[in-house]
Scaffold this motif. Structure first.
Motif, PDB file in Angstrom:
ATOM      1  N   ASP A 192       0.830  -1.203   0.000  1.00 22.60           N
ATOM      2  CA  ASP A 192       0.000   0.000   0.000  1.00 22.60           C
ATOM      3  C   ASP A 192       0.867   1.257   0.000  1.00 22.60           C
ATOM      4  O   ASP A 192       0.517   2.282  -0.609  1.00 22.60           O
ATOM      5  CB  ASP A 192      -0.976   0.012   1.181  1.00 22.60           C
ATOM      6  N   TYR A 218       3.945   1.424  -1.349  1.00 23.25           N
ATOM      7  CA  TYR A 218       4.510   1.491  -2.697  1.00 23.25           C
ATOM      8  C   TYR A 218       3.521   2.137  -3.665  1.00 23.25           C
ATOM      9  O   TYR A 218       3.886   3.025  -4.446  1.00 23.25           O
ATOM     10  CB  TYR A 218       4.878   0.085  -3.184  1.00 23.25           C
ATOM     11  N   HIS A 219       2.273   1.708  -3.624  1.00 24.61           N
ATOM     12  CA  HIS A 219       1.264   2.257  -4.539  1.00 24.61           C
ATOM     13  C   HIS A 219       0.937   3.716  -4.216  1.00 24.61           C
ATOM     14  O   HIS A 219       0.624   4.501  -5.118  1.00 24.61           O
ATOM     15  CB  HIS A 219       0.004   1.400  -4.501  1.00 24.61           C
ATOM     16  N   GLU A 220       1.023   4.069  -2.947  1.00 27.04           N
ATOM     17  CA  GLU A 220       0.819   5.477  -2.586  1.00 27.04           C
ATOM     18  C   GLU A 220       1.897   6.351  -3.223  1.00 27.04           C
ATOM     19  O   GLU A 220       1.615   7.451  -3.719  1.00 27.04           O
ATOM     20  CB  GLU A 220       0.850   5.645  -1.062  1.00 27.04           C
ATOM     21  N   VAL A 253       3.887   5.579  -6.022  1.00 21.96           N
ATOM     22  CA  VAL A 253       3.898   5.596  -7.497  1.00 21.96           C
ATOM     23  C   VAL A 253       2.565   6.030  -8.107  1.00 21.96           C
ATOM     24  O   VAL A 253       2.531   6.462  -9.270  1.00 21.96           O
ATOM     25  CB  VAL A 253       4.304   4.216  -8.058  1.00 21.96           C
ATOM     26  N   ASP A 254       1.479   5.939  -7.353  1.00 18.79           N
ATOM     27  CA  ASP A 254       0.174   6.306  -7.903  1.00 18.79           C
ATOM     28  C   ASP A 254      -0.307   7.688  -7.462  1.00 18.79           C
ATOM     29  O   ASP A 254      -1.180   8.280  -8.111  1.00 18.79           O
ATOM     30  CB  ASP A 254      -0.892   5.273  -7.512  1.00 18.79           C
ATOM     31  N   GLN A 255       0.269   8.198  -6.367  1.00 17.39           N
ATOM     32  CA  GLN A 255      -0.202   9.482  -5.851  1.00 17.39           C
ATOM     33  C   GLN A 255       0.920  10.512  -5.681  1.00 17.39           C
ATOM     34  O   GLN A 255       0.880  11.580  -6.293  1.00 17.39           O
ATOM     35  CB  GLN A 255      -0.908   9.259  -4.502  1.00 17.39           C
ATOM     36  N   PRO A 271       3.287  11.075  -9.177  1.00 17.86           N
ATOM     37  CA  PRO A 271       2.576  11.734 -10.283  1.00 17.86           C
ATOM     38  C   PRO A 271       2.242  13.190  -9.971  1.00 17.86           C
ATOM     39  O   PRO A 271       2.400  14.068 -10.822  1.00 17.86           O
ATOM     40  CB  PRO A 271       1.316  10.882 -10.444  1.00 17.86           C
ATOM     41  N   LYS A 272       1.768  13.442  -8.764  1.00 22.39           N
ATOM     42  CA  LYS A 272       1.426  14.813  -8.372  1.00 22.39           C
ATOM     43  C   LYS A 272       2.670  15.700  -8.386  1.00 22.39           C
ATOM     44  O   LYS A 272       2.652  16.834  -8.883  1.00 22.39           O
ATOM     45  CB  LYS A 272       0.793  14.819  -6.975  1.00 22.39           C
ATOM     46  N   ASN A 276       6.900   6.110 -16.865  1.00 20.61           N
ATOM     47  CA  ASN A 276       5.438   6.196 -16.976  1.00 20.61           C
ATOM     48  C   ASN A 276       4.893   7.440 -16.291  1.00 20.61           C
ATOM     49  O   ASN A 276       3.902   8.035 -16.739  1.00 20.61           O
ATOM     50  CB  ASN A 276       4.784   4.942 -16.397  1.00 20.61           C
ATOM     51  N   ILE A 277       5.558   7.875 -15.228  1.00 20.85           N
ATOM     52  CA  ILE A 277       5.112   9.077 -14.514  1.00 20.85           C
ATOM     53  C   ILE A 277       5.479  10.333 -15.300  1.00 20.85           C
ATOM     54  O   ILE A 277       4.721  11.305 -15.324  1.00 20.85           O
ATOM     55  CB  ILE A 277       5.716   9.095 -13.088  1.00 20.85           C
ATOM     56  N   GLU A 298       2.890  10.653 -17.982  1.00 23.84           N
ATOM     57  CA  GLU A 298       1.640  11.153 -17.404  1.00 23.84           C
ATOM     58  C   GLU A 298       1.711  12.661 -17.154  1.00 23.84           C
ATOM     59  O   GLU A 298       0.749  13.401 -17.430  1.00 23.84           O
ATOM     60  CB  GLU A 298       1.349  10.414 -16.096  1.00 23.84           C
TER      61      GLU A 298
END
Length: 207
Positions: A45, A47-49, A51-53, A56-57, A89-90, A93
């Protein structure tokens, strides 16, 4: 996933390696908040926070801040974000995000560049400059046609007159040595022998 390396890159930022491969860059303060320690497993969780949040921000904000001060081509902006350690990928994006607002537009960049330099630089020089900035030749040609169209020859004559005036060169009073120097100068600027001959009214066969 095991944190196999935490390497300082600045006083505030570190490279994070997961399973012996570079993963991303974080601020030192985030290590404590996210509970990241070398040699320990990174929770899924967390790790995903990251790379996903978080990343990217951060990449989007970085891109926006860069564009506040000057224009960038897609390639230039990508290079800047790569230097910041953002994953591919980021970066994609972030560029898509700023492009959606029209902040990055390679076609418009090429048009603006041509409009600004077309009175003083040859097409060859302009194309070379834009290619170095990472703009595809297809976009450059399209922008050139939109800005100059079929008037290239007349435009290049004006450009040569610009340089003649700037160099205070006179075809009437120039010595043979001065003529050859001007010819070589214009040739290096990307102008063809034919155009130079036409404007200077010279019988140019070689340089």
């Amino acid at each position: 996933m095991i944190i196999t390396g935490i390497k300082e890159i600045t006083k505030s930022r570190v490279n994070i390696e997961i399973d012996s491969e570079f993963a991303f860059v974080l601020y030192k303060g985030e290590l404590r908040v996210l509970g990241i320690r070398e040699g320990e497993e990174i929770k899924e969780d967390v790790y995903h926070e990251i790379v996903d949040q978080i990343l990217p921000k951060r990449a989007k904000m970085r891109a926006m801040n860069l564009l506040k001060s000057r224009s960038y081509t897609t390639a230039q902006l990508k290079e800047k974000l790569e230097k910041g350690g953002y994953p591919e990928n980021i970066i994609t994006e972030a560029i898509e995000y700023v492009s959606s607002f029209g902040y990055v537009n390679d076609g418009q960049y090429a048009k603006d560049y041509i409009e600004y330099h077309k009175e003083s630089r040859s097409k060859t020089r302009i194309v070379t400059d834009l290619l170095k900035k990472g703009i595809p030749i297809s976009l450059i040609e399209r922008a050139w046609d939109a800005s100059v169209g079929c008037d290239r020859q007349e435009l290049e004559k004006k450009q040569i007159y610009y340089w003649i005036d700037k160099k205070h060169f006179s075809t009437k009073t120039a010595t043979p040595k001065e003529r050859q120097k001007m010819i070589a100068f214009l040739y290096r600027k990307g102008f063809s022998t034919e155009i130079i001959r036409n404007v200077l009214s010279l019988d140019i066969t070689t340089f």
